[in-house]
Write an enzyme that holds these catalytic residues in place. Structure first.
Site, PDB file in Angstrom:
ATOM      1  N   ARG A  26     -13.247  -0.773  -1.287  1.00  0.00           N
ATOM      2  CA  ARG A  26     -12.066   0.036  -1.615  1.00  0.00           C
ATOM      3  C   ARG A  26     -10.781  -0.763  -1.374  1.00  0.00           C
ATOM      4  NH1 ARG A  26     -10.254   3.089  -5.130  1.00  0.00           N
ATOM      5  NH2 ARG A  26      -8.944   1.285  -5.087  1.00  0.00           N
TER       6      ARG A  26
ATOM      7  N   CYS B  55       0.855  -1.188   0.000  1.00  0.00           N
ATOM      8  CA  CYS B  55       0.000   0.000   0.000  1.00  0.00           C
ATOM      9  C   CYS B  55       0.896   1.245   0.000  1.00  0.00           C
ATOM     10  CB  CYS B  55      -0.891   0.039   1.230  1.00  0.00           C
ATOM     11  SG  CYS B  55      -1.853  -1.447   1.506  1.00  0.00           S
TER      12      CYS B  55
ATOM     13  N   HIS C  62       0.920   4.991  -1.531  1.00  0.00           N
ATOM     14  CA  HIS C  62       0.301   5.895  -0.553  1.00  0.00           C
ATOM     15  C   HIS C  62       1.233   6.278   0.591  1.00  0.00           C
ATOM     16  CE1 HIS C  62      -3.674   5.884  -2.330  1.00  0.00           C
ATOM     17  NE2 HIS C  62      -3.633   4.567  -2.433  1.00  0.00           N
TER      18      HIS C  62
ATOM     19  N   CYS D 160      -7.935  -2.202  -3.962  1.00  0.00           N
ATOM     20  CA  CYS D 160      -6.512  -1.850  -3.843  1.00  0.00           C
ATOM     21  C   CYS D 160      -5.656  -3.114  -3.951  1.00  0.00           C
ATOM     22  CB  CYS D 160      -6.230  -1.163  -2.513  1.00  0.00           C
ATOM     23  SG  CYS D 160      -6.707   0.563  -2.470  1.00  0.00           S
TER      24      CYS D 160
END
Lengths: 271, 103
Positions: A228, A180, A184, A232
């Site tokens: 969501r 992730c 991010h 991802c």
């Protein structure tokens, strides 16, 4: 000798033009979405899900012919106002840390007696195939609009979930060796034309978390946090994220905690 | 079974401002599903609105209107408390009407 140089120059000019084109497309896409949001003003197609969820909440259904007004989302039976702002949290009755979606599943199975598999047959809606989970989620989430995110974070299991989520956020895996954090974890990143929030900072996490769940314009559907996260994972080419799994709850916990203090504005409206 | 519309109507100056959200798939008939089969067209073809029985809007729609359409318009001659009724009809012959009081 001249020809390759000319070609090279032409290529350079070409790529500069491409860059300019991309930049322009980026702003115009974002402008178009901003314009779309403005057209709606205070309205949001998510309201269609909210009203469906409200009806579902109050309708006696399932083998037990009960409605969901006795559902305890953490603030006592039937209290939905502000409940989403304090999730995920530990629940004594299930002996689990639960996010809103898994808690709703618990309520539906225990209060109404509807089997989990049946209720989750359509987790994520698609046109005529409508998801009850998404509708109920939208209804409950909307009742926390304007509330600051404030997690209890007292129970050791809640802290463990946060720690797991934090570790999972940076855990590189899959054919692309992605985490992730790859997308991010830093400021100013984007995928194609999508600007990506830096979810490790309070500002970035708030910006993202306070607007989810959201109505997704490009899909014409309301999407939940569970959706969501599993998307991802798909984008990272990781194995499918299991609905309500420890990792899913942990990541939600990590994001919610990072976004603490942010004011909820969900359901939002996204590209 | 179609879901109810979300209708808001309020007096704004000399006009009544109406905002309508409709729940509809608005399938164009151009799309294919995962198996490659064409998803049949299914979209709203007619939208009408009336205020206390007087027609204030009539629109012919086609497949280019988005899923879950949003429609906003203003009209003259409405007053607070008047009944605004909105009706849509689609290619499957389904229709839905919802009514609100102008606020």
């Amino acid at each position: 000798m001249n020809t390759p140089r000319a070609t090279r120059r032409a290529l350079l000019v070409g790529s500069l033009l491409l860059l300019a084109g991309a930049a322009q497309a980026e702003t115009s896409t974002q402008d178009a979405i901003a314009e779309y949001r403005e057209m709606f003003g205070d309205d949001n197609p998510a309201e269609l899900w909210q009203s469906r969820g409200e009806a579902l909440w109050h309708t006696a259904r399932g083998p037990k012919q009960a409605n969901l007004t006795a559902c305890d989302l953490g603030l006592g039976p039937g209290v939905i106002e502000g409940a989403y702002a304090q999730l995920p949290r530990w629940f004594d009755d299930t002996q689990q840390v639960q996010d809103l979606e898994t808690r709703l599943v618990s309520c539906v199975t225990t209060l109404q007696g509807i089997p989990r598999e049946e209720f989750l047959k359509v987790k994520f809606g698609d046109g005529e195939k409508k998801s009850e989970l998404e509708a109920l989620t939208a209804y409950v989430v909307a009742a926390s609009r304007g509330k600051p995110i404030a997690l209890p974070m007292q129970h050791p299991a809640e802290q463990a979930a946060y720690a797991l989520g934090k570790a999972a956020f940076s855990y590189r895996a899959g054919p692309h060796d992605f985490a992730c954090a790859t997308c991010h974890g830093d400021a100013g990143k984007r995928i194609r034309l999508q600007e990506l929030p830096q979810l490790t900072t309070a500002a970035g996490a708030r910006e993202a978390y306070t607007h989810w769940p959201a109505y997704r314009i490009s899909q014409g559907e309301l999407r939940t946090m569970e959706w969501r996260l599993q998307d991802c994972f798909r984008q990272q080419r990781l194995p499918q994220l299991k609905f309500g799994s420890e990792v899913a709850i942990g990541l939600t916990m990590f994001l919610a905690k990072n976004a603490e203090g942010g004011t909820l504005a969900a359901p939002g409206i996204k590209r | 079974m179609s879901d109810p519309m979300r209708i808001r109507a309020a007096v704004k100056g000399e006009k009544v401002e109406v905002k309508i959200l409709m729940s509809h798939v608005m399938e164009t008939g151009q799309r294919k599903d995962a198996e490659g089969a064409v998803v049949p067209a299914h979209y709203i073809t007619k939208v009408t609105a009336s205020c206390n029985g007087r027609d204030v809007l009539s629109a012919d729609w086609g497949p280019s209107v988005s899923k879950n359409p949003y429609l906003s318009f203003r009209f003259k001659g409405g007053a607070k408390g008047d009944k605004l009724k909105v009706t849509w009809t689609d290619t499957a012959g389904d229709s839905r009407s919802d009514e609100v009081s102008i606020g």
